[in-house]
Motif scaffolding. Structure first.
Motif, PDB file in Angstrom:
ATOM      1  N   ASN A 159      41.021  36.260  33.029  1.00  0.00           N
ATOM      2  CA  ASN A 159      41.464  34.625  33.297  1.00  0.00           C
ATOM      3  C   ASN A 159      41.069  34.054  34.593  1.00  0.00           C
ATOM      4  O   ASN A 159      40.795  32.962  34.330  1.00  0.00           O
ATOM      5  CB  ASN A 159      43.164  34.942  33.248  1.00  0.00           C
ATOM      6  CG  ASN A 159      43.527  34.987  31.787  1.00  0.00           C
ATOM      7  OD1 ASN A 159      43.115  35.235  30.837  1.00  0.00           O
ATOM      8  ND2 ASN A 159      44.922  35.161  31.506  1.00  0.00           N
ATOM      9  N   HIS A 160      41.133  34.670  35.698  1.00  0.00           N
ATOM     10  CA  HIS A 160      40.758  33.938  36.910  1.00  0.00           C
ATOM     11  C   HIS A 160      39.204  33.617  36.965  1.00  0.00           C
ATOM     12  O   HIS A 160      39.022  32.623  37.312  1.00  0.00           O
ATOM     13  CB  HIS A 160      41.112  34.790  38.030  1.00  0.00           C
ATOM     14  CG  HIS A 160      42.494  35.153  38.317  1.00  0.00           C
ATOM     15  ND1 HIS A 160      43.209  34.230  39.096  1.00  0.00           N
ATOM     16  CD2 HIS A 160      43.481  36.059  37.958  1.00  0.00           C
ATOM     17  CE1 HIS A 160      44.637  34.431  39.123  1.00  0.00           C
ATOM     18  NE2 HIS A 160      44.594  35.435  38.588  1.00  0.00           N
ATOM     19  N   GLN A 161      38.344  34.592  36.253  1.00  0.00           N
ATOM     20  CA  GLN A 161      36.911  34.213  36.135  1.00  0.00           C
ATOM     21  C   GLN A 161      36.637  33.031  35.058  1.00  0.00           C
ATOM     22  O   GLN A 161      36.045  31.994  35.300  1.00  0.00           O
ATOM     23  CB  GLN A 161      36.086  35.427  35.930  1.00  0.00           C
ATOM     24  CG  GLN A 161      36.050  36.502  36.821  1.00  0.00           C
ATOM     25  CD  GLN A 161      37.014  37.457  36.603  1.00  0.00           C
ATOM     26  OE1 GLN A 161      38.384  37.155  36.336  1.00  0.00           O
ATOM     27  NE2 GLN A 161      36.836  38.723  36.783  1.00  0.00           N
ATOM     28  N   LEU A 162      37.466  33.043  34.033  1.00  0.00           N
ATOM     29  CA  LEU A 162      37.385  32.046  33.152  1.00  0.00           C
ATOM     30  C   LEU A 162      37.728  30.586  33.638  1.00  0.00           C
ATOM     31  O   LEU A 162      37.201  29.672  33.275  1.00  0.00           O
ATOM     32  CB  LEU A 162      38.048  32.405  31.899  1.00  0.00           C
ATOM     33  CG  LEU A 162      37.739  33.548  30.937  1.00  0.00           C
ATOM     34  CD1 LEU A 162      38.624  34.005  29.780  1.00  0.00           C
ATOM     35  CD2 LEU A 162      36.196  33.220  30.419  1.00  0.00           C
ATOM     36  N   LEU A 163      39.047  30.385  34.464  1.00  0.00           N
ATOM     37  CA  LEU A 163      39.338  29.531  35.161  1.00  0.00           C
ATOM     38  C   LEU A 163      38.317  28.808  35.865  1.00  0.00           C
ATOM     39  O   LEU A 163      38.073  27.645  35.986  1.00  0.00           O
ATOM     40  CB  LEU A 163      40.658  29.653  35.849  1.00  0.00           C
ATOM     41  CG  LEU A 163      41.164  28.328  37.092  1.00  0.00           C
ATOM     42  CD1 LEU A 163      41.540  27.504  35.711  1.00  0.00           C
ATOM     43  CD2 LEU A 163      42.560  29.008  37.451  1.00  0.00           C
ATOM     44  N   SER A 186      49.931  33.487  30.677  1.00  0.00           N
ATOM     45  CA  SER A 186      50.993  33.948  31.574  1.00  0.00           C
ATOM     46  C   SER A 186      50.796  33.758  32.863  1.00  0.00           C
ATOM     47  O   SER A 186      51.528  34.031  33.902  1.00  0.00           O
ATOM     48  CB  SER A 186      51.343  35.534  31.396  1.00  0.00           C
ATOM     49  OG  SER A 186      50.233  36.082  31.401  1.00  0.00           O
ATOM     50  N   GLY A 187      49.568  33.110  33.132  1.00  0.00           N
ATOM     51  CA  GLY A 187      49.081  33.034  34.744  1.00  0.00           C
ATOM     52  C   GLY A 187      48.369  31.773  34.956  1.00  0.00           C
ATOM     53  O   GLY A 187      48.962  30.710  34.624  1.00  0.00           O
ATOM     54  N   CYS A 188      47.089  31.812  35.345  1.00  0.00           N
ATOM     55  CA  CYS A 188      46.628  30.899  36.111  1.00  0.00           C
ATOM     56  C   CYS A 188      45.820  29.784  34.780  1.00  0.00           C
ATOM     57  O   CYS A 188      45.598  28.787  35.237  1.00  0.00           O
ATOM     58  CB  CYS A 188      45.324  31.284  36.614  1.00  0.00           C
ATOM     59  SG  CYS A 188      43.984  32.050  35.897  1.00  0.00           S
ATOM     60  N   LEU A 189      45.812  30.209  33.700  1.00  0.00           N
ATOM     61  CA  LEU A 189      45.579  29.355  32.710  1.00  0.00           C
ATOM     62  C   LEU A 189      46.495  28.635  31.919  1.00  0.00           C
ATOM     63  O   LEU A 189      46.194  27.670  30.921  1.00  0.00           O
ATOM     64  CB  LEU A 189      44.686  30.009  31.713  1.00  0.00           C
ATOM     65  CG  LEU A 189      43.370  30.718  31.925  1.00  0.00           C
ATOM     66  CD1 LEU A 189      42.663  31.544  31.087  1.00  0.00           C
ATOM     67  CD2 LEU A 189      42.287  29.625  32.716  1.00  0.00           C
TER      68      LEU A 189
END
Length: 401
Positions: free
Chosen positions: A192-196, A228-231
């Motif tokens: 998710n973080h890399q996708l953000l 659940s997180g950055c996205l």
């Protein structure tokens, strides 16, 4: 379908059916998803995707029965005309769980079929992960037949995704990346973080997740891994997820930040509108499952599941088994290589009192067959310990022959 591929698939299917390890009919009554009976023989079920076990909670079953007693099995009408008040109640609670608009549907497959043709045009480009769920791939095939361009990347190879974004960002209106939140075979999580970071760098990028296996297991309200997180609040992240796995009920959900998009799908998504209703029993159960998700009670079930996952992972590492799955999700994959090995080993494990899945072509490459098993909050530590011991013994005895 290509004739050679079809014949190959039929050959593999015949192999697992003749070994009596797939397409089984079992008695699952009274076992709370953990114990099943095949030919009157009890088996510990290590292939259950009801991760939190909510479908066996007394109050969930009672709500389902009460809904049937009051409303009948289902209201047999298209939602374009009328739908049970149970739909509205569940949708309101799901909106609170996701903190964004939702569309309630019968299955994730129908969501993909209803949503994607409405969202994607021939001005757009699709980039699909190699292991995105088959139900998504099916709709991609339809869209490519309608003239939408599709490109593939190897599984979670974001360097390849970045290269394709660089090459095509000036040629298309939108670029859609199709991925799973939690992948169904190896249980690995989307990065998710890399996708953000990619979403921030490429304004044309939109991400569509199938997060059926992440729902309820992750997030403070069980929103799933994708949200659940950055996205969570990103306007270009779209999610389809299931209510039949960790959530413990029936149906599926589509959610995005834009109410207009959800309204479009709610009104114009043909497969959802005309695909028949969710059963009243499923809707009744869903309202109580939603209440659990909106309460502190959810954490208790998540903690039980996480402790089981940690216990199992520690044992697998202790035995030194060839584990290829994510250590933080309830989906485990132990590699065995050849498809014949997978069939033989799965059969041996059944003879020792446990049922697990054999994962083989076409869901994984031909030489990457594995034993896939899943954990729930209802498994006991002793069942997990005994299963991993059996798994270790079977694999080691096979390597010695």
């Amino acid at each position: 379908m290509n004739e050679n591929l079809r014949d190959s698939l039929l050959s593999y299917t015949d192999k697992v059916i003749s070994a009596d390890i797939c397409y089984l009919t079992v008695d699952d009554g009274g076992g709370e998803g953990v114990i099943i009976y095949k030919d009157n023989k009890p088996l510990v079920n290590m292939g259950n995707c009801g991760y939190l076990g909510l479908e066996h909670e007394a109050k969930v079953k009672e709500a389902s029965i009460n809904a049937i007693n009051k409303h009948g099995l289902h209201l047999s009408s298209s939602r374009a005309y009328i739908s049970s008040e149970l739909y509205q109640s569940l949708e309101e609670k799901l909106t609170k769980i996701f903190s964004r608009p939702v569309v309630l549907a019968q299955s994730t497959h129908l969501i993909h079929m209803a949503v994607l043709p409405l969202l994607i045009s021939r001005k757009d480009l699709i980039i699909s992960d190699q292991q995105v769920h088959r139900s998504v791939q099916f709709v991609i095939e339809y869209l490519t037949g309608q003239g939408v361009k599709n490109k593939h990347i190897l599984h979670s190879r974001l360097d390849q995704l970045t290269n394709l974004l660089d090459k095509n960002k000036g040629s298309y209106s939108k670029i859609w990346y199709f991925a799973d939140g939690i992948y169904s075979m190896f249980g690995d999580r989307a990065p998710n973080h890399q996708l953000l970071e990619l979403l921030n760098n490429y304004e044309q990028l939109h991400i569509y997740f199938d997060d059926a296996h992440g729902m309820s297991c992750f997030g403070d309200k069980g929103q799933g891994w994708s949200l659940s997180g950055c996205l969570k609040n990103h306007p270009r992240v779209y999610v389809a997820t299931s209510l039949r796995k960790g959530f413990g009920a029936e149906g599926a959900v589509f959610t995005c930040q834009d109410e207009k998009t959800c309204k479009l799908i709610r009104l114009m998504g043909g497969p959802i509108v005309f695909g028949g209703p969710i059963s009243n029993g499923g809707l009744g159960a869903g309202t109580v499952c939603a209440d659990i998700h909106l309460s502190n009670e959810l954490v208790t079930f998540q903690d039980k599941l996480n402790k089981n996952v940690q216990h199992c992972q520690a044992l697998l590492e202790q035995y030194g088994l060839p584990v290829y799955s994510d250590p933080l999700t309830p989906i485990f994959f132990v590699g065995v290589g050849d498809p014949d090995n997978g069939v033989r080993l799965s059969r041996k494990i059944m003879e020792r009192g446990f049922y697990c899945n054999v994962a083989m072509f076409p869901v994984v490459p031909k030489r990457h067959t594995g034993l896939r098993f899943t954990l729930t909050a209802r498994h006991t530590p002793s069942q997990i310990s005994e299963f991993t011991a059996v798994l270790n013994e079977v694999l080691n005895s096979d390597s010695e022959t």
